[in-house]
Design a protein around this motif. Structure first.
Motif, PDB file in Angstrom:
ATOM      1  N   ASP A 120       0.804  -1.226   0.000  1.00 11.88           N
ATOM      2  CA  ASP A 120       0.000   0.000   0.000  1.00 11.88           C
ATOM      3  C   ASP A 120       0.837   1.276   0.000  1.00 11.88           C
ATOM      4  OD1 ASP A 120      -2.373  -1.547   0.115  1.00 11.88           O
ATOM      5  OD2 ASP A 120      -2.129  -1.739   2.289  1.00 11.88           O
ATOM      6  N   PRO A 121       1.752   1.424  -0.964  1.00 12.80           N
ATOM      7  CA  PRO A 121       2.648   2.597  -0.953  1.00 12.80           C
ATOM      8  C   PRO A 121       1.921   3.934  -1.086  1.00 12.80           C
ATOM      9  CG  PRO A 121       2.893   1.357  -2.989  1.00 12.80           C
ATOM     10  CD  PRO A 121       2.007   0.547  -2.097  1.00 12.80           C
ATOM     11  N   ASN A 122       0.696   3.931  -1.620  1.00 11.83           N
ATOM     12  CA  ASN A 122      -0.034   5.189  -1.783  1.00 11.83           C
ATOM     13  C   ASN A 122      -1.034   5.449  -0.668  1.00 11.83           C
ATOM     14  OD1 ASN A 122       1.267   5.929  -4.229  1.00 11.83           O
ATOM     15  ND2 ASN A 122       0.033   4.393  -5.267  1.00 11.83           N
ATOM     16  N   ALA A 123      -1.227   4.506   0.233  1.00 14.90           N
ATOM     17  CA  ALA A 123      -2.145   4.681   1.357  1.00 14.90           C
ATOM     18  C   ALA A 123      -1.450   5.460   2.474  1.00 14.90           C
ATOM     19  CB  ALA A 123      -2.601   3.321   1.874  1.00 14.90           C
ATOM     20  N   LEU A 124      -2.215   5.990   3.383  1.00 19.42           N
ATOM     21  CA  LEU A 124      -1.646   6.691   4.539  1.00 19.42           C
ATOM     22  C   LEU A 124      -0.945   5.692   5.461  1.00 19.42           C
ATOM     23  CD1 LEU A 124      -1.319   9.320   6.150  1.00 19.42           C
ATOM     24  CD2 LEU A 124      -3.512   8.801   7.240  1.00 19.42           C
ATOM     25  N   LYS A 125      -1.574   4.559   5.686  1.00 15.72           N
ATOM     26  CA  LYS A 125      -1.019   3.494   6.521  1.00 15.72           C
ATOM     27  C   LYS A 125      -0.349   2.479   5.605  1.00 15.72           C
ATOM     28  CE  LYS A 125      -2.475   0.396  10.210  1.00 15.72           C
ATOM     29  NZ  LYS A 125      -3.661  -0.088  10.944  1.00 15.72           N
ATOM     30  N   LYS A 126       0.953   2.309   5.770  1.00 18.54           N
ATOM     31  CA  LYS A 126       1.743   1.457   4.888  1.00 18.54           C
ATOM     32  C   LYS A 126       2.358   0.313   5.693  1.00 18.54           C
ATOM     33  CE  LYS A 126       3.130   5.668   2.392  1.00 18.54           C
ATOM     34  NZ  LYS A 126       1.807   6.091   2.162  1.00 18.54           N
ATOM     35  N   GLU A 127       2.882  -0.670   4.988  1.00 17.21           N
ATOM     36  CA  GLU A 127       3.492  -1.828   5.639  1.00 17.21           C
ATOM     37  C   GLU A 127       4.787  -2.174   4.905  1.00 17.21           C
ATOM     38  OE1 GLU A 127       1.060  -5.435   7.079  1.00 17.21           O
ATOM     39  OE2 GLU A 127       1.793  -5.983   5.075  1.00 17.21           O
ATOM     40  N   LEU A 128       5.868  -2.279   5.669  1.00 14.45           N
ATOM     41  CA  LEU A 128       7.151  -2.701   5.119  1.00 14.45           C
ATOM     42  C   LEU A 128       7.460  -4.089   5.658  1.00 14.45           C
ATOM     43  CD1 LEU A 128       9.807  -2.144   3.550  1.00 14.45           C
ATOM     44  CD2 LEU A 128      10.719  -1.220   5.699  1.00 14.45           C
ATOM     45  N   ILE A 129       7.772  -5.011   4.767  1.00 14.07           N
ATOM     46  CA  ILE A 129       8.137  -6.365   5.157  1.00 14.07           C
ATOM     47  C   ILE A 129       9.500  -6.671   4.546  1.00 14.07           C
ATOM     48  CG2 ILE A 129       7.539  -8.813   5.112  1.00 14.07           C
ATOM     49  CD1 ILE A 129       4.631  -7.935   4.521  1.00 14.07           C
ATOM     50  N   ILE A 130      10.451  -7.017   5.402  1.00 17.19           N
ATOM     51  CA  ILE A 130      11.762  -7.465   4.934  1.00 17.19           C
ATOM     52  C   ILE A 130      11.858  -8.953   5.223  1.00 17.19           C
ATOM     53  CG2 ILE A 130      14.260  -7.279   5.163  1.00 17.19           C
ATOM     54  CD1 ILE A 130      13.988  -4.378   5.795  1.00 17.19           C
ATOM     55  N   THR A 131      12.026  -9.727   4.169  1.00 17.04           N
ATOM     56  CA  THR A 131      12.105 -11.180   4.277  1.00 17.04           C
ATOM     57  C   THR A 131      13.446 -11.640   3.731  1.00 17.04           C
ATOM     58  OG1 THR A 131       9.715 -11.341   3.923  1.00 17.04           O
ATOM     59  CG2 THR A 131      10.995 -13.361   3.635  1.00 17.04           C
ATOM     60  N   THR A 132      14.082 -12.535   4.453  1.00 12.71           N
ATOM     61  CA  THR A 132      15.338 -13.129   4.004  1.00 12.71           C
ATOM     62  C   THR A 132      15.121 -14.624   3.828  1.00 12.71           C
ATOM     63  OG1 THR A 132      16.586 -11.523   5.313  1.00 12.71           O
ATOM     64  CG2 THR A 132      17.782 -13.468   4.537  1.00 12.71           C
ATOM     65  N   ILE A 133      15.574 -15.143   2.693  1.00 18.47           N
ATOM     66  CA  ILE A 133      15.579 -16.590   2.490  1.00 18.47           C
ATOM     67  C   ILE A 133      17.017 -17.022   2.220  1.00 18.47           C
ATOM     68  CG2 ILE A 133      13.183 -16.752   1.710  1.00 18.47           C
ATOM     69  CD1 ILE A 133      14.286 -17.042  -1.167  1.00 18.47           C
ATOM     70  N   VAL A 134      17.340 -18.230   2.675  1.00 20.69           N
ATOM     71  CA  VAL A 134      18.693 -18.748   2.525  1.00 20.69           C
ATOM     72  C   VAL A 134      18.613 -20.177   2.008  1.00 20.69           C
ATOM     73  CG1 VAL A 134      20.877 -19.255   3.691  1.00 20.69           C
ATOM     74  CG2 VAL A 134      19.466 -17.334   4.480  1.00 20.69           C
TER      75      VAL A 134
END
Length: 169
Positions: A120-134
């Motif tokens: 939701d980059p254009n919404a007021l409330k946004k969410e950032l998720i950083i995921t690492t896979i190995v």
């Protein structure tokens, strides 16, 4: 949640995955995966640079890839466009769309990918998720990751906070 739904990571195989999510509020409407990708390289704390310098010295003995000189990284970042195939230090851009960028590297002991996903980059409330896979390539990869996992966790959590601090401006 291990790998987020609708993530570009869904097509990758892995032995380990971790994910850190943070919800934040920002009036900015110019946010996209390129913004987040560039902030990944510029919003970390100083202690992290020292940690990577130490890591580079240690793993060089084992013939593993290093991130190069941290001083030249700042110059590289000025020209970094976050496009697939581009390299910045140890990280290569593997895939990208408007909301997500996948960076990482392949080495003889393990392959890793980091997803930087902005919902939701254009919404007021946004969410950032950083995921690492190995993906472990051999026993040394498993041992290496077991040793660095506590540092990895601290680094990623710090990265999430640093990126959001910049995005909330």
């Amino acid at each position: 949640m291990v790998t987020p739904e609708n993530s570009l990571l869904q097509s990758y195989r892995y032995n380990h995955a971790d994910s850190y999510k943070q919800v934040f509020v920002s009036n900015r409407t110019d946010l996209n995966s390129t913004t987040v990708g560039k902030l990944f390289f510029s919003s970390g704390p100083k202690w992290m640079e020292r940690l990577f310098t130490l890591r580079n010295r240690v793993v060089k003995v084992f013939g593993l890839k290093t991130s190069g000189d941290m001083k030249t990284r700042d110059e590289q970042l000025k020209h970094f466009q976050c496009k697939p195939g581009e390299q910045l230090g140890l990280f290569r851009v593997f895939d990208k769309n408007e909301k997500e960028v996948i960076i990482g590297e392949d080495d003889k002991h393990l392959n890793f990918r980091v997803s930087l996903l902005l919902h939701d980059p254009n919404a007021l409330k946004k969410e950032l998720i950083i995921t690492t896979i190995v993906q472990f390539n051999n026993r040394f990869g498993r041992i290496y990751f077991a040793l660095i996992k506590p540092f990895h966790t601290a680094v990623v959590r710090s990265m999430v906070k640093g990126i959001i601090r910049e995005l909330q401006v």
